[in-house]
Write an enzyme that holds these catalytic residues in place. Structure first.
Site, short mmCIF file in Angstrom:
data_model
loop_
_atom_site.label_atom_id
_atom_site.label_comp_id
_atom_site.label_asym_id
_atom_site.label_seq_id
_atom_site.Cartn_x
_atom_site.Cartn_y
_atom_site.Cartn_z
CD GLU A 140 1.77 -5.27 1.23
OE1 GLU A 140 2.64 -4.43 1.01
OE2 GLU A 140 0.77 -5.06 1.96
CD GLU A 237 1.90 0.58 2.85
OE1 GLU A 237 0.72 0.32 3.10
OE2 GLU A 237 2.75 -0.31 2.57
#
Length: 260
Positions: A140, A237
Site C-alpha cells: 500500500e 478504513e
C-alpha cells in the site's frame, strides 16, 4: 454497486475487537478486514466470522519494533520479515482470510536503494510461500504526512515494484485517502493501474472520516469503480466522527447502516 467491507480496526471501536464482527454484520457489512489481531486466538476470530456469515479479507503483517510500521523493506531485517510474514500467513489461513498487507516500514532517504532491493526480494519469497494457500500479498502506498519516511508512497512506485517481483499474487492496496493526499487525479490513476489493484479502501480527505465530507466526491468514485468493472471489495478504513453507527448514513443507498 460497490461491495463494502468494514475495517474493524477503525470502525466499531466502541466495542472490544471480538464484539465488532457482530456490529459490522448488524450494520449491513458482508465482509471485514483486520489490522493486528494477533492477541486473539484465530479460533475465536473464525468463530465470530462463521457466526455472523462474514467474509474475512486481509490483515496486516506485524508492525515490528515501536515506530517501524513494518519490516518488509528494511535492509538487514530479512529474518525478522520472514518470521513476521509467516506469522501473518498462518493467521490469515487459520481464519479463512484472503490477503496479507505487507508493511514495508520506515526507511531514511539514504537507504532507499537498498530498501527497494530488500523489498523486492522479501516479497518474492513471501509470494511463493502464499501462492499455494490462495493468499494475496498487498502493498500500500501511504502518504508521508501520516507516516513520515514510509518506504512506499506512490501508486506508480508500487506498480513498478510489483512488475519487478513478477508474481501474480502481489497486488496494490489502493486507498483513495492516501492516493489523494500524495497525488490526486484519483479516477485516472485507478484506471491506469487497475490491473495491479487487489483491494480498495476509502476515507475522507483530509480528516479521514466518513466518505461524505472533504475533498473527494465518493459518489463519483463509486460510479467510476462500477464503470471500470471493479468487482472486489471496497473497505471502509475511516475514523468515525462519533459513534460508528451514527455516521453510516452515507451508506444507506448501498445497503449499509439501515434504511430511513
Amino acid at each position: 454497486m460497490p461491495k463494502f467491507a468494514a475495517n474493524i480496526a477503525y470502525l466499531f471501536t466502541e466495542r472490544p475487537l471480538i464484539e465488532r464482527f457482530a456490529a459490522a454484520a448488524a450494520a449491513g457489512f458482508k465482509a471485514v478486514e483486520l489490522q493486528f489481531p494477533y492477541d486473539h486466538a484465530p479460533s475465536a476470530v473464525k468463530a465470530e466470522l462463521e457466526k455472523h456469515g462474514l467474509t474475512q479479507l486481509g490483515l496486516n503483517s506485524p508492525p515490528g519494533r515501536e515506530g517501524e510500521f513494518g519490516v518488509a523493506a528494511l535492509p538487514g531485517r530479512e529474518r525478522d520479515w520472514d518470521a513476521s510474514f509467516q506469522q501473518a500467513l498462518d493467521y490469515a489461513v487459520a481464519i479463512g482470510g484472503s490477503a496479507v498487507h505487507c508493511l514495508a516500514g520506515k526507511v531514511p532517504p539514504e537507504q532507499r536503494p537498498a530498501a527497494e532491493r530488500t523489498f523486492i526480494a522479501n516479497l518474492t519469497r513471501a509470494a511463493d510461500l502464499a501462492k499455494g494457500k490462495n493468499i494475496t500479498l498487498l502493498i500500500e502506498p501511504i502518504n508521508a504526512i501520516d507516516r513520515p519516511n514510509y518506504f512506499l508512497n506512490r501508486v506508480e512506485h508500487a506498480a513498478d515494484i510489483i512488475e519487478k517481483v513478477g508474481r501474480p499474487n502481489v497486488k496494490i492496496q489502493f486507498d483513495f485517502y492516501h492516493v489523494q493526499i500524495v497525488g490526486g487525479d484519483l479516477i485516472r490513476r485507478f484506471e491506469k493501474h487497475q490491473s495491479f489493484v487487489g483491494h480498495v479502501q476509502i476515507a475522507s480527505v483530509p480528516d479521514r472520516h466518513e466518505p461524505d465530507e472533504g475533498e473527494i466526491s465518493y459518489p463519483a468514485i463509486f460510479d467510476a469503480l462500477d464503470r471500470f468493472g471493479w468487482t472486489g471489495w471496497t473497505a471502509c478504513e475511516y475514523r468515525p466522527r462519533a459513534r460508528t453507527e451514527d455516521g453510516l448514513g452515507w451508506g444507506r443507498a448501498y445497503g449499509i447502516g439501515g434504511k430511513r
